[in-house]
Motif scaffolding. Sequence first.
Motif, PDB file in Angstrom:
ATOM      1  N   PHE A 137       0.834  -1.208   0.000  1.00 21.70           N
ATOM      2  CA  PHE A 137       0.000   0.000   0.000  1.00 21.70           C
ATOM      3  C   PHE A 137       0.869   1.260   0.000  1.00 21.70           C
ATOM      4  N   ASP A 138       1.906   1.280   0.810  1.00 21.13           N
ATOM      5  CA  ASP A 138       2.808   2.435   0.845  1.00 21.13           C
ATOM      6  C   ASP A 138       3.507   2.643  -0.501  1.00 21.13           C
ATOM      7  N   LEU A 139       3.863   1.536  -1.162  1.00 24.10           N
ATOM      8  CA  LEU A 139       4.519   1.645  -2.468  1.00 24.10           C
ATOM      9  C   LEU A 139       3.574   2.240  -3.506  1.00 24.10           C
ATOM     10  N   ARG A 140       2.333   1.748  -3.484  1.00 26.11           N
ATOM     11  CA  ARG A 140       1.360   2.281  -4.454  1.00 26.11           C
ATOM     12  C   ARG A 140       1.097   3.771  -4.197  1.00 26.11           C
ATOM     13  N   ARG A 141       0.983   4.167  -2.943  1.00 26.26           N
ATOM     14  CA  ARG A 141       0.738   5.567  -2.641  1.00 26.26           C
ATOM     15  C   ARG A 141       1.897   6.442  -3.110  1.00 26.26           C
ATOM     16  N   ALA A 142       3.106   5.962  -3.016  1.00 26.56           N
ATOM     17  CA  ALA A 142       4.272   6.718  -3.498  1.00 26.56           C
ATOM     18  C   ALA A 142       4.240   6.848  -5.019  1.00 26.56           C
ATOM     19  N   ARG A 143       3.830   5.779  -5.674  1.00 27.80           N
ATOM     20  CA  ARG A 143       3.721   5.853  -7.142  1.00 27.80           C
ATOM     21  C   ARG A 143       2.641   6.854  -7.579  1.00 27.80           C
ATOM     22  N   HIS A 144       1.493   6.836  -6.894  1.00 27.75           N
ATOM     23  CA  HIS A 144       0.426   7.789  -7.229  1.00 27.75           C
ATOM     24  C   HIS A 144       0.878   9.227  -6.990  1.00 27.75           C
ATOM     25  N   ALA A 145       1.611   9.432  -5.934  1.00 32.29           N
ATOM     26  CA  ALA A 145       2.118  10.784  -5.643  1.00 32.29           C
ATOM     27  C   ALA A 145       3.065  11.257  -6.741  1.00 32.29           C
ATOM     28  N   ARG A 146       3.883  10.334  -7.233  1.00 34.59           N
ATOM     29  CA  ARG A 146       4.812  10.698  -8.310  1.00 34.59           C
ATOM     30  C   ARG A 146       4.040  11.027  -9.594  1.00 34.59           C
ATOM     31  N   GLU A 147       3.007  10.229  -9.915  1.00 34.67           N
ATOM     32  CA  GLU A 147       2.193  10.488 -11.113  1.00 34.67           C
ATOM     33  C   GLU A 147       1.456  11.821 -11.000  1.00 34.67           C
ATOM     34  N   GLU A 148       0.962  12.108  -9.794  1.00 35.54           N
ATOM     35  CA  GLU A 148       0.249  13.381  -9.593  1.00 35.54           C
ATOM     36  C   GLU A 148       1.206  14.556  -9.766  1.00 35.54           C
ATOM     37  N   ALA A 149       2.412  14.419  -9.258  1.00 34.23           N
ATOM     38  CA  ALA A 149       3.406  15.501  -9.406  1.00 34.23           C
ATOM     39  C   ALA A 149       3.769  15.700 -10.875  1.00 34.23           C
ATOM     40  N   ALA A 150       3.881  14.595 -11.628  1.00 30.58           N
ATOM     41  CA  ALA A 150       4.179  14.701 -13.060  1.00 30.58           C
ATOM     42  C   ALA A 150       3.048  15.415 -13.798  1.00 30.58           C
ATOM     43  N   ALA A 151       1.792  15.086 -13.415  1.00 32.94           N
ATOM     44  CA  ALA A 151       0.642  15.742 -14.044  1.00 32.94           C
ATOM     45  C   ALA A 151       0.618  17.223 -13.716  1.00 32.94           C
ATOM     46  N   GLN A 152       0.958  17.578 -12.478  1.00 36.60           N
ATOM     47  CA  GLN A 152       0.999  18.979 -12.082  1.00 36.60           C
ATOM     48  C   GLN A 152       2.045  19.740 -12.898  1.00 36.60           C
ATOM     49  N   LEU A 153       3.161  19.100 -13.160  1.00 39.59           N
ATOM     50  CA  LEU A 153       4.197  19.740 -13.966  1.00 39.59           C
ATOM     51  C   LEU A 153       3.703  19.970 -15.396  1.00 39.59           C
ATOM     52  N   GLU A 154       3.056  18.963 -15.964  1.00 40.85           N
ATOM     53  CA  GLU A 154       2.524  19.126 -17.324  1.00 40.85           C
ATOM     54  C   GLU A 154       1.501  20.262 -17.375  1.00 40.85           C
ATOM     55  N   SER A 155       0.651  20.341 -16.348  1.00 37.50           N
ATOM     56  CA  SER A 155      -0.343  21.417 -16.303  1.00 37.50           C
ATOM     57  C   SER A 155       0.331  22.778 -16.203  1.00 37.50           C
ATOM     58  N   ALA A 156       1.362  22.862 -15.383  1.00 41.34           N
ATOM     59  CA  ALA A 156       2.085  24.134 -15.230  1.00 41.34           C
ATOM     60  C   ALA A 156       2.786  24.521 -16.525  1.00 41.34           C
ATOM     61  N   GLN A 157       3.342  23.540 -17.210  1.00 40.35           N
ATOM     62  CA  GLN A 157       4.009  23.820 -18.492  1.00 40.35           C
ATOM     63  C   GLN A 157       3.000  24.290 -19.543  1.00 40.35           C
ATOM     64  N   ALA A 158       1.786  23.664 -19.542  1.00 39.51           N
ATOM     65  CA  ALA A 158       0.750  24.099 -20.471  1.00 39.51           C
ATOM     66  C   ALA A 158       0.311  25.527 -20.169  1.00 39.51           C
ATOM     67  N   ALA A 159       0.180  25.843 -18.889  1.00 37.62           N
ATOM     68  CA  ALA A 159      -0.194  27.204 -18.500  1.00 37.62           C
ATOM     69  C   ALA A 159       0.874  28.204 -18.933  1.00 37.62           C
ATOM     70  N   LEU A 160       2.144  27.806 -18.836  1.00 34.49           N
ATOM     71  CA  LEU A 160       3.227  28.680 -19.279  1.00 34.49           C
ATOM     72  C   LEU A 160       3.171  28.906 -20.786  1.00 34.49           C
ATOM     73  N   ALA A 161       2.904  27.820 -21.548  1.00 33.94           N
ATOM     74  CA  ALA A 161       2.803  27.957 -23.006  1.00 33.94           C
ATOM     75  C   ALA A 161       1.648  28.878 -23.373  1.00 33.94           C
ATOM     76  N   SER A 162       0.505  28.740 -22.657  1.00 32.04           N
ATOM     77  CA  SER A 162      -0.646  29.600 -22.918  1.00 32.04           C
ATOM     78  C   SER A 162      -0.326  31.054 -22.594  1.00 32.04           C
ATOM     79  N   ALA A 163       0.369  31.278 -21.484  1.00 34.30           N
ATOM     80  CA  ALA A 163       0.729  32.643 -21.101  1.00 34.30           C
ATOM     81  C   ALA A 163       1.662  33.263 -22.131  1.00 34.30           C
TER      82      ALA A 163
END
Length: 377
Positions: A137-163
């Motif tokens: 369970f701890d391993l899966r939660r760490a993987r989900h946290a990493r995926e969420e952080a990657a998605a946040q980065l992609e969203s931030a990069q898209a916002a930068l491109a839009s700006a």
Amino acid sequence: MKSFSRYALWNFLMLFCIQTQLTSCEETASSPADTYKTLRVEQQDYTQNRRFTARIESQQKVEVRPVVGGTLIKECVKEGAQVKKGQPLFIIDQAPYIAAVDAAKAQVATARAALSTAQLNLEGKEKLYAQQMVGEFDLRRARHAREEAAAQLESAQAALASARTNLNYTTICSPVDGRISLFEFFEGELVDPSVELPITTIAVNNHIYAYFCLSEKLYTDLFEEYGCSSSSELISKLPPVTLYTTWDEQLPQKGYIDAISGSADTSTGAVLLRASFDNPSEIFRHGSNGYIELPTTKHGVFAIPQDAVIRIQNKYFVYRVIGGKAVSTEITVLPSVDNQHYVVISGLNDRDIIIAENAGMVSEGKEITQETKKTEP
């Protein structure tokens, strides 16, 4: 004696007047027939240049509108200037959009740091899981946290491109090569994509379209004249046309009819046609008016001077010379377009002789001395 002398003088005067009148009558009776210029008509092909009012449109007319809102702070060109595609035209206040780019950059940096942290945490959990020190369970939660952080980065990069895109939109550039019109907005005014009016327009005037209408009858006549069964076939056979300004200046370049409307005007039955012209001198611009001159040829007709024709209400007559006398004959003519000739389509026969001028001075049965010439083209 005095009374007798007056009586004799009176008789003398009366006899003189009578003799004078008789002499005049004898001279009139013996005078020769009047001489008129006559014309021997022959069937021919006659080309009429018909003119039609035309509405001019540019090959392309583009409205210049802002993609982002803001205060217009700079005009980079003058009204009416010739502009090139990609050339800056206006600049909108960039300060808020530069700030938005900086904020988006900070969000990207934060998201990238969060992703690095999530990646390190995941790697640690994987090592501990291998040593069976943490559960699945701890391993899966760490993987989900990493995926969420990657998605946040992609969203931030898209916002930068839009700006950055919005910042680029603050410089309004010409979308085409053409001539810019007058401005609707000026420096210091607020512009917005939702505003109905564009800032200005750009017209491509080096190639233009002239739109004009033909009556239903003339349109049908063209099909018959050129032996066509379809609009596309008629377009391929129609001759070049000429464009004139309203003050009668001719565009040197000939044009070609390249489109015919698929429907007629419901109120008049007129058919809309389009002619295409090169216009390098830009003598015509979008919205101009002019005249299209379309040559049409009639086969096997008679072209006679207008002075040979008498018009009574809606009927037309000529005097044919038959047996040395004038005989009135009704004819059918096409509408005159050159103010010099009538084109006769019925009422005359090949090689008929008609009075060619001053027909209105001739009376029925008048004896005619002829000065005959062949019909002129």
